[in-house]
Design a protein around this motif. Structure first.
Motif, short mmCIF file in Angstrom:
data_model
loop_
_atom_site.label_atom_id
_atom_site.label_comp_id
_atom_site.label_asym_id
_atom_site.label_seq_id
_atom_site.Cartn_x
_atom_site.Cartn_y
_atom_site.Cartn_z
N ARG A 269 2.97 -54.38 -38.62
CA ARG A 269 1.65 -53.65 -39.10
C ARG A 269 2.22 -53.30 -40.92
O ARG A 269 3.63 -52.84 -40.39
N THR A 270 2.23 -54.56 -41.08
CA THR A 270 3.15 -54.54 -43.09
C THR A 270 2.60 -52.89 -43.36
O THR A 270 1.73 -52.03 -43.17
N SER A 271 3.31 -53.09 -44.86
CA SER A 271 2.65 -51.99 -45.87
C SER A 271 1.29 -51.93 -46.86
O SER A 271 0.53 -51.33 -47.19
N VAL A 272 1.05 -53.87 -46.30
CA VAL A 272 -0.83 -53.50 -46.73
C VAL A 272 -1.47 -54.11 -45.07
O VAL A 272 -1.35 -54.97 -43.90
N PRO A 273 -2.23 -53.14 -45.84
CA PRO A 273 -3.66 -53.00 -44.49
C PRO A 273 -4.08 -54.82 -43.78
O PRO A 273 -4.38 -55.27 -44.84
N ASP A 274 -4.34 -54.89 -42.80
CA ASP A 274 -5.03 -56.27 -42.09
C ASP A 274 -3.54 -57.05 -42.34
O ASP A 274 -4.45 -58.39 -42.43
N ILE A 275 -2.83 -57.06 -42.10
CA ILE A 275 -1.44 -58.18 -42.66
C ILE A 275 -0.30 -57.51 -41.83
O ILE A 275 0.23 -56.37 -41.85
N TYR A 276 0.33 -58.61 -41.05
CA TYR A 276 1.12 -58.06 -39.43
C TYR A 276 1.65 -59.10 -40.53
O TYR A 276 2.06 -59.78 -41.02
N ALA A 277 3.25 -58.25 -39.86
CA ALA A 277 4.44 -59.83 -39.30
C ALA A 277 5.36 -60.02 -37.74
O ALA A 277 4.98 -58.60 -37.97
N LEU A 278 5.76 -61.01 -38.56
CA LEU A 278 6.78 -61.02 -36.64
C LEU A 278 7.55 -61.91 -36.32
O LEU A 278 7.17 -63.03 -37.56
N GLY A 279 8.23 -61.66 -35.79
CA GLY A 279 9.68 -63.25 -35.12
C GLY A 279 11.16 -63.15 -36.54
O GLY A 279 11.10 -61.85 -36.90
N ASP A 280 11.27 -64.16 -37.21
CA ASP A 280 12.30 -63.84 -37.82
C ASP A 280 12.27 -62.90 -38.61
O ASP A 280 13.78 -62.75 -39.50
N GLY A 281 11.65 -63.56 -39.55
CA GLY A 281 11.19 -63.04 -40.46
C GLY A 281 10.87 -61.72 -41.17
O GLY A 281 10.33 -60.81 -42.23
N ALA A 282 10.12 -60.95 -39.83
CA ALA A 282 10.71 -59.54 -40.28
C ALA A 282 11.47 -58.51 -39.64
O ALA A 282 12.01 -58.44 -38.73
N CYS A 283 10.81 -57.09 -40.16
CA CYS A 283 12.67 -56.26 -40.17
C CYS A 283 11.30 -55.28 -39.48
O CYS A 283 10.69 -54.03 -40.57
N VAL A 284 11.54 -55.19 -38.23
CA VAL A 284 10.34 -54.36 -37.13
C VAL A 284 10.65 -52.89 -36.69
O VAL A 284 12.09 -52.59 -36.65
N ALA A 285 10.17 -51.64 -37.34
CA ALA A 285 10.90 -50.23 -37.76
C ALA A 285 12.11 -50.39 -37.72
O ALA A 285 13.01 -49.75 -36.59
N GLY A 286 12.95 -51.34 -38.90
CA GLY A 286 14.44 -51.32 -39.23
C GLY A 286 15.40 -52.37 -39.08
O GLY A 286 16.30 -51.69 -38.69
N LEU A 287 15.08 -52.96 -37.96
CA LEU A 287 15.45 -53.77 -37.06
C LEU A 287 15.45 -55.24 -37.91
O LEU A 287 13.82 -55.38 -36.95
N ASN A 288 16.25 -56.11 -37.25
CA ASN A 288 15.46 -57.55 -37.48
C ASN A 288 16.03 -58.36 -36.48
O ASN A 288 17.69 -58.07 -36.71
N ALA A 289 15.58 -58.55 -35.71
CA ALA A 289 16.19 -59.23 -34.12
C ALA A 289 16.26 -60.40 -34.15
O ALA A 289 14.63 -61.12 -33.67
N MET A 290 16.55 -61.61 -34.62
CA MET A 290 16.39 -63.28 -34.35
C MET A 290 17.20 -63.93 -33.25
O MET A 290 17.35 -64.39 -33.98
N TYR A 291 15.81 -63.42 -32.06
CA TYR A 291 16.24 -63.83 -30.93
C TYR A 291 15.55 -63.84 -29.91
O TYR A 291 14.33 -63.57 -30.67
N VAL A 292 14.88 -64.60 -28.90
CA VAL A 292 13.42 -64.99 -28.66
C VAL A 292 13.11 -64.24 -27.81
O VAL A 292 12.12 -64.03 -27.75
N GLN A 293 13.94 -63.61 -26.63
CA GLN A 293 13.19 -62.22 -26.72
C GLN A 293 12.85 -61.30 -27.46
O GLN A 293 11.57 -61.03 -26.88
N PRO A 294 13.25 -60.26 -28.49
CA PRO A 294 12.43 -59.72 -28.73
C PRO A 294 11.43 -60.61 -30.05
O PRO A 294 10.09 -59.91 -30.01
N LEU A 295 10.70 -61.94 -30.11
CA LEU A 295 10.10 -62.26 -30.62
C LEU A 295 8.87 -62.84 -29.91
O LEU A 295 8.10 -62.29 -29.91
#
Length: 386
Positions: A269-295
């Motif tokens: 979940r992003t900082s705005v309701p009903d908007i999510y992010a994933l993949g190379d452009g997302a920083c998930v809980a402070g971590l950006n992991a630009m690799y296939v398995q995390p995606l």
């Protein structure tokens, strides 16, 4: 029926999420929007095509129409989103406004050239980040009608994989980078030297510890000058100097972003309701992991959440397999600077164990036949996000 879901991006993250949702039996309307052709392909295979003599079209699993049919979704190709109106829950597409129920940002990352590409280079300098980019580069190389000389700027994962693949495909390759050894973000120096020596053995011209100072070109080719005065010529230049998350659309919409990507919690979940992010452009809980398995883990977790079963994402200890057959490489980079690297083995078959101050394993790197240890070591190494 659930509210319409709109996904921006048809790469592995966007299509993977839609596929996971359909696998869970979700029948909600899905619209995918992409600025490119929307073809379904495996991005990791792009850096294996020259050695195998595979054309770009052979890398396509399904075109956009076939993907839309499989997913029972609307796929809008070559469509750029100008803005996200979070108050109205609408996307601005030129003069059109498209409402969304929930929105997922799967827009990935963009190449980061360290300099402006001179206009004189025309179609001789390239970055490759998707199939459309690969098509353009492949066409330029094939148009030479002979083995080409390709200068690769950058010695990271992308640069190393393409260097190995192009050389195996019969092309001349010169690699230029300021680092002294390849893959410095993944490998401690002794293992990087092993990879560099393996590249030299297969005929790659390594110009490491050098900075590209000038890049010019004309119809005859490209001319490169390094910071030590050395000059060389190439038919094509491939710039592989890293990626940066695409955050501008999210930033303009008022979402929380940083250089690491669009900020999300572990539910994506992003900082705005009903908007999510994933993949190379997302920083998930402070971590950006630009690799296939995390995606893939993110797509699976977010599909469950969107289907009504809120699920936090977890990244296990998934090693990174680098496609350099000249010297196989597997690495699990530690999340923090190790207290020491303990290196074992001989020749090309090295194991580097990253240990903390207490001697606990926090990461590893493997070369040559030592890559066989990846499963054994992954079982005891900590996950990226658990």
């Amino acid at each position: 029926m659930s509210a319409p879901l709109t996904i921006l991006g048809t790469g592995m993250a966007g299509l993977g999420l839609a596929r996971q949702l359909r696998a869970r039996g979700s029948e909600r309307p899905i619209t995918l929007i992409t600025a490119d052709s929307g073809d379904d392909y495996s991005k990791p295979l792009l850096s294996t095509g020259f050695a195998k003599k595979i054309s770009p079209e052979k890398l396509v699993n399904r075109n956009a129409l076939q993907a839309a049919d499989e997913l029972q979704a609307v796929v809008r190709t070559h469509t750029r989103v100008g803005a996200i109106d979070t108050q109205a829950a609408e996307l601005v597409l030129g003069s059109e406004r498209l409402a969304y129920g929930e929105l997922v940002l799967a827009t990935g990352a963009a190449p980061r050239p360290p300099f402006d590409i001179p206009e004189s280079l025309g179609g001789r300098a390239f970055t490759i980040n998707d199939l459309d980019d690969y098509r353009v580069f492949h066409a330029a190389l094939m148009a030479l009608d002979r083995p080409g000389r390709v200068a690769i700027v950058g010695a990271g994962l992308v640069g190393c994989e393409y260097a190995n693949d192009l050389r195996a495909g019969g092309h001349e390759v010169v690699m230029i980078a300021p680092e002294n050894t390849p893959l410095m973000r993944l490998l401690p120096e002794p293992l990087g030297r092993v990879l560099g020596e393996a590249f030299i053995d297969i005929g790659i011209d390594m110009k490491l510890g050098r900075v590209l100072e000038e890049l010019q070109g004309d119809d005859a080719g490209a001319a490169l000058t390094l910071d030590d005065g050395y000059s060389l010529e190439a038919d094509l230049v491939l710039i592989a100097t890293g990626l940066v998350p695409r955050i501008e659309l999210a930033r303009q919409a008022g979402l929380e972003v940083s250089a690491e990507g669009v900020h999300t919690d572990r539910y994506l979940r992003t900082s705005v309701p009903d908007i999510y992010a994933l993949g190379d452009g997302a920083c998930v809980a402070g971590l950006n992991a630009m690799y296939v398995q995390p995606l893939q883990a993110s797509a699976k977790a977010l599909a469950a959440t969107l289907a009504g079963a809120p699920t936090p994402v977890s990244y296990g200890a998934w090693p990174i397999l680098v496609k350099t057959p000249a010297c196989p490489v597997v690495a699990l980079p530690p999340k923090k600077t190790p207290g020491r690297w303990r290196i074992e083995g001989e020749g090309n078959d090295l194991t580097a164990l990253a240990e903390d101050e207490e001697g606990q394993l926090i990461g590893f790197a493997l070369t040559g036949r030592s890559v066989r240890r990846k499963v054994e070591l992954a079982r005891t190494a900590p996950g990226l996000l658990v």
